[in-house]
Design an enzyme around this catalytic site. Structure first.
Site, PDB file in Angstrom:
ATOM      1  N   HIS A  93     -46.334   8.765 -59.750  1.00 30.16           N
ATOM      2  CA  HIS A  93     -47.508   9.073 -60.586  1.00 30.16           C
ATOM      3  C   HIS A  93     -48.796   9.237 -59.789  1.00 30.16           C
ATOM      4  O   HIS A  93     -49.817   9.612 -60.335  1.00 30.16           O
ATOM      5  CB  HIS A  93     -47.701   7.983 -61.644  1.00 30.16           C
ATOM      6  CG  HIS A  93     -48.270   6.715 -61.099  1.00 30.16           C
ATOM      7  ND1 HIS A  93     -47.519   5.830 -60.373  1.00 30.16           N
ATOM      8  CD2 HIS A  93     -49.530   6.208 -61.145  1.00 30.16           C
ATOM      9  CE1 HIS A  93     -48.288   4.812 -60.013  1.00 30.16           C
ATOM     10  NE2 HIS A  93     -49.507   5.019 -60.463  1.00 30.16           N
ATOM     11  N   TYR A 107     -35.607  19.599 -46.697  1.00 27.10           N
ATOM     12  CA  TYR A 107     -36.185  19.316 -48.015  1.00 27.10           C
ATOM     13  C   TYR A 107     -35.367  20.038 -49.086  1.00 27.10           C
ATOM     14  O   TYR A 107     -35.048  19.474 -50.135  1.00 27.10           O
ATOM     15  CB  TYR A 107     -37.628  19.802 -48.005  1.00 27.10           C
ATOM     16  CG  TYR A 107     -38.390  19.614 -49.284  1.00 27.10           C
ATOM     17  CD1 TYR A 107     -38.825  18.359 -49.681  1.00 27.10           C
ATOM     18  CD2 TYR A 107     -38.703  20.708 -50.093  1.00 27.10           C
ATOM     19  CE1 TYR A 107     -39.548  18.199 -50.850  1.00 27.10           C
ATOM     20  CE2 TYR A 107     -39.433  20.556 -51.256  1.00 27.10           C
ATOM     21  CZ  TYR A 107     -39.859  19.302 -51.629  1.00 27.10           C
ATOM     22  OH  TYR A 107     -40.574  19.143 -52.787  1.00 27.10           O
ATOM     23  N   HIS A 114     -49.990  22.165 -47.844  1.00 30.78           N
ATOM     24  CA  HIS A 114     -49.549  23.525 -48.144  1.00 30.78           C
ATOM     25  C   HIS A 114     -50.720  24.494 -47.937  1.00 30.78           C
ATOM     26  O   HIS A 114     -51.863  24.079 -47.748  1.00 30.78           O
ATOM     27  CB  HIS A 114     -49.035  23.608 -49.584  1.00 30.78           C
ATOM     28  CG  HIS A 114     -47.732  22.910 -49.790  1.00 30.78           C
ATOM     29  ND1 HIS A 114     -47.651  21.661 -50.339  1.00 30.78           N
ATOM     30  CD2 HIS A 114     -46.463  23.274 -49.492  1.00 30.78           C
ATOM     31  CE1 HIS A 114     -46.379  21.287 -50.379  1.00 30.78           C
ATOM     32  NE2 HIS A 114     -45.640  22.249 -49.869  1.00 30.78           N
ATOM     33  N   LYS A 163     -33.339  18.551 -52.340  1.00 31.21           N
ATOM     34  CA  LYS A 163     -33.625  18.974 -53.720  1.00 31.21           C
ATOM     35  C   LYS A 163     -32.365  19.554 -54.389  1.00 31.21           C
ATOM     36  O   LYS A 163     -32.156  19.349 -55.588  1.00 31.21           O
ATOM     37  CB  LYS A 163     -34.770  19.993 -53.737  1.00 31.21           C
ATOM     38  CG  LYS A 163     -36.128  19.372 -53.420  1.00 31.21           C
ATOM     39  CD  LYS A 163     -36.560  18.443 -54.554  1.00 31.21           C
ATOM     40  CE  LYS A 163     -37.919  17.837 -54.336  1.00 31.21           C
ATOM     41  NZ  LYS A 163     -38.275  16.840 -55.386  1.00 31.21           N
ATOM     42  N   SER A 200     -37.726  22.396 -56.457  1.00 30.39           N
ATOM     43  CA  SER A 200     -38.664  23.257 -55.722  1.00 30.39           C
ATOM     44  C   SER A 200     -38.066  24.654 -55.585  1.00 30.39           C
ATOM     45  O   SER A 200     -36.843  24.807 -55.493  1.00 30.39           O
ATOM     46  CB  SER A 200     -38.890  22.666 -54.338  1.00 30.39           C
ATOM     47  OG  SER A 200     -39.496  23.623 -53.498  1.00 30.39           O
ATOM     48  N   SER A 201     -38.941  25.659 -55.489  1.00 32.54           N
ATOM     49  CA  SER A 201     -38.446  27.033 -55.320  1.00 32.54           C
ATOM     50  C   SER A 201     -37.806  27.254 -53.949  1.00 32.54           C
ATOM     51  O   SER A 201     -37.139  28.265 -53.740  1.00 32.54           O
ATOM     52  CB  SER A 201     -39.582  28.031 -55.530  1.00 32.54           C
ATOM     53  OG  SER A 201     -40.629  27.779 -54.618  1.00 32.54           O
ATOM     54  N   CYS A 202     -37.971  26.312 -53.014  1.00 35.87           N
ATOM     55  CA  CYS A 202     -37.370  26.507 -51.681  1.00 35.87           C
ATOM     56  C   CYS A 202     -35.861  26.233 -51.680  1.00 35.87           C
ATOM     57  O   CYS A 202     -35.209  26.371 -50.650  1.00 35.87           O
ATOM     58  CB  CYS A 202     -38.072  25.657 -50.634  1.00 35.87           C
ATOM     59  SG  CYS A 202     -37.745  23.919 -50.804  1.00 35.87           S
TER      60      CYS A 202
HETATM   61  O1  GFB Z   1     -47.613  26.509 -48.218  1.00 32.29           O
HETATM   62  P1  GFB Z   1     -46.773  26.547 -46.983  1.00 32.29           P
HETATM   63  O2  GFB Z   1     -47.044  25.488 -45.982  1.00 32.29           O
HETATM   64  O3  GFB Z   1     -45.249  26.463 -47.326  1.00 32.29           O
HETATM   65  O4  GFB Z   1     -47.019  27.963 -46.251  1.00 32.29           O
HETATM   66  P2  GFB Z   1     -44.036  27.424 -47.735  1.00 32.29           P
HETATM   67  C1  GFB Z   1     -46.996  29.189 -46.925  1.00 32.29           C
HETATM   68  C2  GFB Z   1     -47.408  30.318 -46.014  1.00 32.29           C
HETATM   69  O5  GFB Z   1     -48.810  30.195 -45.724  1.00 32.29           O
HETATM   70  C3  GFB Z   1     -46.699  30.367 -44.662  1.00 32.29           C
HETATM   71  C4  GFB Z   1     -49.026  30.341 -44.336  1.00 32.29           C
HETATM   72  O6  GFB Z   1     -46.442  31.703 -44.341  1.00 32.29           O
HETATM   73  C5  GFB Z   1     -47.748  29.772 -43.715  1.00 32.29           C
HETATM   74  O7  GFB Z   1     -47.612  30.217 -42.374  1.00 32.29           O
HETATM   75  N1  GFB Z   1     -50.266  29.652 -43.943  1.00 32.29           N
HETATM   76  C6  GFB Z   1     -51.388  30.276 -43.491  1.00 32.29           C
HETATM   77  C7  GFB Z   1     -50.502  28.327 -43.939  1.00 32.29           C
HETATM   78  N2  GFB Z   1     -52.320  29.377 -43.169  1.00 32.29           N
HETATM   79  C8  GFB Z   1     -51.811  28.150 -43.451  1.00 32.29           C
HETATM   80  C9  GFB Z   1     -52.337  26.833 -43.311  1.00 32.29           C
HETATM   81  O8  GFB Z   1     -53.456  26.594 -42.880  1.00 32.29           O
HETATM   82  N3  GFB Z   1     -51.514  25.813 -43.728  1.00 32.29           N
HETATM   83  C10 GFB Z   1     -50.254  26.040 -44.222  1.00 32.29           C
HETATM   84  N4  GFB Z   1     -49.515  24.987 -44.629  1.00 32.29           N
HETATM   85  N5  GFB Z   1     -49.730  27.287 -44.324  1.00 32.29           N
HETATM   86  C11 GFB Z   1     -43.092  25.190 -48.552  1.00 32.29           C
HETATM   87  C12 GFB Z   1     -42.093  24.229 -48.014  1.00 32.29           C
HETATM   88  O9  GFB Z   1     -42.888  26.382 -47.869  1.00 32.29           O
HETATM   89  O10 GFB Z   1     -42.963  25.435 -49.901  1.00 32.29           O
HETATM   90  C13 GFB Z   1     -41.975  23.009 -48.857  1.00 32.29           C
HETATM   91  O11 GFB Z   1     -42.445  23.876 -46.711  1.00 32.29           O
HETATM   92  C14 GFB Z   1     -42.087  23.270 -50.350  1.00 32.29           C
HETATM   93  O12 GFB Z   1     -40.728  22.504 -48.585  1.00 32.29           O
HETATM   94  C15 GFB Z   1     -43.115  24.299 -50.706  1.00 32.29           C
HETATM   95  O13 GFB Z   1     -40.876  23.723 -50.848  1.00 32.29           O
HETATM   96  C16 GFB Z   1     -43.075  24.706 -52.155  1.00 32.29           C
HETATM   97  O14 GFB Z   1     -44.287  28.111 -49.037  1.00 32.29           O
HETATM   98  O15 GFB Z   1     -43.680  28.336 -46.611  1.00 32.29           O
END
Ligand code: GFB
Length: 319
Positions: free
Chosen positions: A12, A137, A180, A141, A108-110
């Protein structure tokens, strides 16, 4: 669910769990069971069993999970796999043994294959290899989904599974290493604006496409499905619309008022090329999202801006 039923929201304090609590309270549910990790460690079988034996919940939202962005997932495979599996096994098994009326598992959508056709239909689960940056992950899931289906098939336990797309909103993790993309970009552009930086760095090539759902919409769908859905099949929860990371960066930069350059760091991973959910099953059940992306980002940015500066760097950070 009756307003007096005992409802356990596992997780929560997280982005999803806190939104589900807000939604349940808004709808007049008064008997919520909430435990911090210090009070009940959900990765401990004994602790979880004691909680169910003493509190006897009627309904369970399983929103507790070890989560993080693309980098955190790649760097901590064992933690993401072990912690998520442990929580799922303990909570789902205890819920069944203690006579819970219904459990809802948040996936999760992953979970879908890296190169599955888009938009992703629920039946694409387990039809191909996963995206390597988050396969640990995703495996955890998928195991959660299978636990729900197995307990339903063997014991008749009413467990349902939702697959939310990428979520964002108030209470998100804004730590640049573990967050994210959407909260990371809000923070990067806000810091860039305040400090007058000439350039802000966005990870990867900017070409991947992602779908974003405001967590208040997800919480609304979660409560709706708890009341209106009871089947083994998983249900996607998304908006049905996606955007490239480059366009997302432009949108956030303009909403924040950042006018410098955007630079792409291609040494960072892109992850899966596209993740867009097919939401026709959800629409058939009778639910549709309400918060548009621009409106949702504005509200999240406002929430972030109002945080005390010393908290802005660490809010929601996952340990
Ligand atoms: O949101 P994100 O970390 O996760 O990254 P995923 C999404 C995209 O944004 C990737 C780009 O192509 C990253 O390279 N990106 C650009 C960035 N700048 C940034 C930044 O500053 N930070 C981050 N984090 N990304 C996740 C999974 O995948 O999706 C989890 O890792 C989970 O397991 C989640 O399932 C829903 O969408 O790639």
């Amino acid at each position: 669910m009756k307003s007096t039923d005992r409802i356990f929201v596992a997780g929560h304090r997280g982005l999803v769990g806190s939104a589900i609590v807000r939604e349940l309270e808004r709808q007049g549910f008064t008997n919520l069971i909430l435990r911090t990790r210090q009070q009940t460690d959900l990765s401990s079988r004994d602790a979880v069993d004691r909680l169910f034996a003493s509190e006897k919940p009627d309904y369970v939202f399983l929103a507790a999970a070890k989560v993080g962005g693309i980098l955190a997932n790649s760097q901590h495979p064992a933690t993401f796999l072990y912690e998520n599996l442990a929580v799922e096994i303990n909570v789902i098994d205890s819920a069944w043994r203690h006579g819970v009326k219904k459990l809802e598992f948040l996936g999760s959508s992953c979970i879908y294959p890296k190169l599955a056709p888009q938009p992703l239909k629920e039946e694409y689960l387990l039809t191909g290899p996963l995206e390597p940056t988050n396969e640990w992950y995703a495996i955890a899931k998928i195991a959660g989904i299978k636990l729900c289906q197995a307990y339903r098939a063997q014991y008749g336990f009413p467990a349902i599974s939702l697959m939310p797309t990428n979520l964002y909103g108030p209470g998100d993790n804004f730590d640049l290493e573990s967050s994210h993309v959407l909260p990371a970009l809000i923070r990067k552009f806000e810091d860039g604006r305040r400090e007058g930086r000439e350039a802000v760095t966005v990870w990867g090539t900017g070409t991947p496409r992602r779908e974003f759902l405001h967590v208040d919409d997800l919480a609304h769908a979660a409560v709706f499905l708890m009341q209106n859905y009871d089947d083994a099949d998983i249900v996607n929860v998304g908006t049905g619309e996606d955007i490239t990371i480059a366009d997302l960066a432009q949108l956030i930069a303009s909403l924040v008022g950042y006018s410098g350059r955007v630079v792409f760091d291609t040494s960072k991973p892109d992850g899966t090329p596209q993740k867009l959910l097919d939401t026709s099953r959800l629409r058939r059940i009778g639910w549709q999202h309400r918060i548009g992306l621009e409106e949702g980002i504005r509200a999240t940015y406002q929430w972030f801006k109002e945080l005390p500066r010393e908290r802005a760097a660490t809010v929601g950070r996952v340990s």
